[in-house]
Write a protein that holds these residues in place. Structure first.
Motif, PDB file in Angstrom:
ATOM      1  N   PRO A  36       0.839  -1.198   0.000  1.00 34.35           N
ATOM      2  CA  PRO A  36       0.000   0.000   0.000  1.00 34.35           C
ATOM      3  C   PRO A  36       0.877   1.252   0.000  1.00 34.35           C
ATOM      4  CG  PRO A  36      -0.642  -1.518   1.735  1.00 34.35           C
ATOM      5  CD  PRO A  36       0.650  -2.004   1.172  1.00 34.35           C
ATOM      6  N   PRO A  37       0.328   2.381  -0.403  1.00 35.37           N
ATOM      7  CA  PRO A  37       1.131   3.603  -0.381  1.00 35.37           C
ATOM      8  C   PRO A  37       1.512   3.987   1.044  1.00 35.37           C
ATOM      9  CG  PRO A  37      -1.119   4.070  -1.119  1.00 35.37           C
ATOM     10  CD  PRO A  37      -1.010   2.600  -0.913  1.00 35.37           C
ATOM     11  N   LEU A  38       2.668   4.604   1.155  1.00 32.51           N
ATOM     12  CA  LEU A  38       3.068   5.186   2.429  1.00 32.51           C
ATOM     13  C   LEU A  38       2.005   6.220   2.793  1.00 32.51           C
ATOM     14  CD1 LEU A  38       5.636   4.686   4.101  1.00 32.51           C
ATOM     15  CD2 LEU A  38       6.563   6.757   3.088  1.00 32.51           C
ATOM     16  N   HIS A  39       1.592   6.235   4.058  1.00 30.75           N
ATOM     17  CA  HIS A  39       0.520   7.136   4.456  1.00 30.75           C
ATOM     18  C   HIS A  39       0.689   7.564   5.909  1.00 30.75           C
ATOM     19  CE1 HIS A  39      -0.846   3.049   5.392  1.00 30.75           C
ATOM     20  NE2 HIS A  39      -1.555   3.584   6.379  1.00 30.75           N
ATOM     21  N   VAL A  40      -0.065   8.595   6.292  1.00 29.50           N
ATOM     22  CA  VAL A  40      -0.025   9.128   7.653  1.00 29.50           C
ATOM     23  C   VAL A  40      -1.450   9.224   8.171  1.00 29.50           C
ATOM     24  CG1 VAL A  40       0.562  11.121   9.092  1.00 29.50           C
ATOM     25  CG2 VAL A  40       2.039  10.512   7.184  1.00 29.50           C
ATOM     26  N   HIS A  41      -1.689   8.633   9.334  1.00 30.66           N
ATOM     27  CA  HIS A  41      -2.957   8.822  10.039  1.00 30.66           C
ATOM     28  C   HIS A  41      -2.792  10.042  10.937  1.00 30.66           C
ATOM     29  CE1 HIS A  41      -4.833   4.791   9.314  1.00 30.66           C
ATOM     30  NE2 HIS A  41      -3.573   4.467   9.091  1.00 30.66           N
ATOM     31  N   HIS A  42      -3.667  11.017  10.797  1.00 32.89           N
ATOM     32  CA  HIS A  42      -3.602  12.198  11.653  1.00 32.89           C
ATOM     33  C   HIS A  42      -4.536  12.094  12.852  1.00 32.89           C
ATOM     34  CE1 HIS A  42      -0.862  14.280   9.043  1.00 32.89           C
ATOM     35  NE2 HIS A  42      -1.647  14.032   8.006  1.00 32.89           N
ATOM     36  N   ARG A  43      -5.369  11.055  12.898  1.00 35.50           N
ATOM     37  CA  ARG A  43      -6.314  10.877  14.013  1.00 35.50           C
ATOM     38  C   ARG A  43      -6.047   9.619  14.830  1.00 35.50           C
ATOM     39  NH1 ARG A  43     -11.633  11.625  10.285  1.00 35.50           N
ATOM     40  NH2 ARG A  43     -11.198  13.730   9.568  1.00 35.50           N
ATOM     41  N   GLU A  44      -5.389   8.629  14.249  1.00 39.39           N
ATOM     42  CA  GLU A  44      -5.267   7.322  14.887  1.00 39.39           C
ATOM     43  C   GLU A  44      -3.818   6.864  14.999  1.00 39.39           C
ATOM     44  OE1 GLU A  44      -8.838   7.561  12.264  1.00 39.39           O
ATOM     45  OE2 GLU A  44      -6.735   7.382  11.698  1.00 39.39           O
ATOM     46  N   ASP A  45      -3.589   6.002  15.982  1.00 43.11           N
ATOM     47  CA  ASP A  45      -2.386   5.182  16.061  1.00 43.11           C
ATOM     48  C   ASP A  45      -2.758   3.839  15.434  1.00 43.11           C
ATOM     49  OD1 ASP A  45      -0.823   7.043  17.711  1.00 43.11           O
ATOM     50  OD2 ASP A  45      -2.235   6.514  19.303  1.00 43.11           O
ATOM     51  N   GLU A  46      -1.752   3.138  14.908  1.00 43.77           N
ATOM     52  CA  GLU A  46      -2.025   1.844  14.279  1.00 43.77           C
ATOM     53  C   GLU A  46      -0.958   0.851  14.692  1.00 43.77           C
ATOM     54  OE1 GLU A  46      -3.156  -0.004   9.914  1.00 43.77           O
ATOM     55  OE2 GLU A  46      -2.304   2.001  10.016  1.00 43.77           O
ATOM     56  N   ALA A  47      -1.398  -0.348  15.054  1.00 45.52           N
ATOM     57  CA  ALA A  47      -0.473  -1.427  15.398  1.00 45.52           C
ATOM     58  C   ALA A  47      -0.648  -2.549  14.377  1.00 45.52           C
ATOM     59  CB  ALA A  47      -0.765  -1.948  16.800  1.00 45.52           C
ATOM     60  N   PHE A  48       0.466  -3.163  14.006  1.00 47.29           N
ATOM     61  CA  PHE A  48       0.477  -4.291  13.076  1.00 47.29           C
ATOM     62  C   PHE A  48       0.947  -5.525  13.833  1.00 47.29           C
ATOM     63  CE2 PHE A  48       1.443  -0.498  10.694  1.00 47.29           C
ATOM     64  CZ  PHE A  48       0.662  -0.602   9.561  1.00 47.29           C
ATOM     65  N   TYR A  49       0.303  -6.639  13.591  1.00 46.45           N
ATOM     66  CA  TYR A  49       0.739  -7.908  14.144  1.00 46.45           C
ATOM     67  C   TYR A  49       0.732  -8.915  12.994  1.00 46.45           C
ATOM     68  CZ  TYR A  49       1.177 -12.021  17.070  1.00 46.45           C
ATOM     69  OH  TYR A  49       1.627 -13.183  17.637  1.00 46.45           O
ATOM     70  N   VAL A  50       1.902  -9.418  12.643  1.00 51.19           N
ATOM     71  CA  VAL A  50       2.022 -10.331  11.506  1.00 51.19           C
ATOM     72  C   VAL A  50       1.600 -11.739  11.925  1.00 51.19           C
ATOM     73  CG1 VAL A  50       3.607 -11.346   9.815  1.00 51.19           C
ATOM     74  CG2 VAL A  50       3.846  -8.934  10.470  1.00 51.19           C
ATOM     75  N   LEU A  51       0.659 -12.302  11.173  1.00 53.58           N
ATOM     76  CA  LEU A  51       0.167 -13.655  11.410  1.00 53.58           C
ATOM     77  C   LEU A  51       0.882 -14.677  10.529  1.00 53.58           C
ATOM     78  CD1 LEU A  51      -3.624 -12.755  11.483  1.00 53.58           C
ATOM     79  CD2 LEU A  51      -2.210 -13.395  13.457  1.00 53.58           C
ATOM     80  N   ASP A  52       1.057 -14.341   9.251  1.00 57.18           N
ATOM     81  CA  ASP A  52       1.693 -15.239   8.281  1.00 57.18           C
ATOM     82  C   ASP A  52       2.503 -14.406   7.304  1.00 57.18           C
ATOM     83  OD1 ASP A  52       0.471 -17.794   9.021  1.00 57.18           O
ATOM     84  OD2 ASP A  52      -1.388 -16.940   8.227  1.00 57.18           O
ATOM     85  N   GLY A  53       3.624 -14.952   6.863  1.00 56.28           N
ATOM     86  CA  GLY A  53       4.394 -14.313   5.803  1.00 56.28           C
ATOM     87  C   GLY A  53       5.551 -13.472   6.311  1.00 56.28           C
ATOM     88  N   GLU A  54       6.229 -12.893   5.349  1.00 56.09           N
ATOM     89  CA  GLU A  54       7.396 -12.047   5.615  1.00 56.09           C
ATOM     90  C   GLU A  54       7.113 -10.655   5.086  1.00 56.09           C
ATOM     91  OE1 GLU A  54       9.968 -13.191   7.414  1.00 56.09           O
ATOM     92  OE2 GLU A  54       8.935 -15.132   7.512  1.00 56.09           O
ATOM     93  N   TYR A  55       7.334  -9.659   5.905  1.00 61.20           N
ATOM     94  CA  TYR A  55       7.019  -8.264   5.589  1.00 61.20           C
ATOM     95  C   TYR A  55       8.216  -7.368   5.837  1.00 61.20           C
ATOM     96  CZ  TYR A  55       1.882  -9.022   5.958  1.00 61.20           C
ATOM     97  OH  TYR A  55       0.590  -9.423   5.791  1.00 61.20           O
ATOM     98  N   SER A  56       8.208  -6.231   5.170  1.00 56.03           N
ATOM     99  CA  SER A  56       8.949  -5.051   5.609  1.00 56.03           C
ATOM    100  C   SER A  56       7.877  -4.070   6.051  1.00 56.03           C
ATOM    101  CB  SER A  56       9.762  -4.424   4.478  1.00 56.03           C
ATOM    102  OG  SER A  56      10.864  -5.225   4.154  1.00 56.03           O
TER     103      SER A  56
END
Length: 143
Positions: A36-56
């Motif tokens: 997805p495009p690089l983006h900025v949330h101005h209202r929210e914090d966001e947490a990512f938790y990887v379930l499967d696969g390899e990410y950057s």
């Protein structure tokens, strides 16, 4: 009900109505190369938790190599995004406070699997802006 968002599938697990506005939770599954495009949330914090696969995962100037079990925090007003490197990837995204999950419902009407993202980014950016999110452009290649 799953939402198709370009070539990814998104399930809304918890919405603002489920959590009294505290958070929204979505599960995202996508093919290798999803970025997805690089983006900025101005209202929210966001947490990512990887379930499967390899990410950057890109958070500000940091690039985090993420595999199953990796938790990454994306504070509001800091650019972030991700790229899937494995054949498939699946992660949870927790968005606090809740409400942004509705973006996916609205944007999925534009970003169908058959849609070429290059042709619809201005429409997606307009929807994102209504949710306080600024699209910055392509995520940087991992170093």
């Amino acid at each position: 009900m799953p939402l198709r968002f370009f070539k990814q599938t998104i399930w809304i697990l918890a919405s603002t109505s489920d959590t009294n506005g505290v958070l929204g939770a979505v599960e995202v599954a996508g093919p290798g190369g999803a970025v997805p495009p690089l983006h900025v949330h101005h209202r929210e914090d966001e947490a990512f938790y990887v379930l499967d696969g390899e990410y950057s995962v890109f958070i500000g100037d940091d690039v985090i190599t993420a595999s199953p079990g990796t938790w990454v925090w994306g504070p509001r007003d800091v650019p972030h995004g991700y790229q899937v490197h494995s054949a498939r990837g699946r992660h949870l995204s927790l968005i606090m406070p809740g409400g942004f999950e509705a973006f996916f419902e609205e944007a999925a009407q534009i970003a169908t699997p058959e849609t070429d993202p290059r042709n619809e980014m201005s429409r997606i950016a307009a929807v994102a802006a209504r949710y306080g999110v600024e699209l910055l452009g392509p995520a940087p290649p991992p170093s």
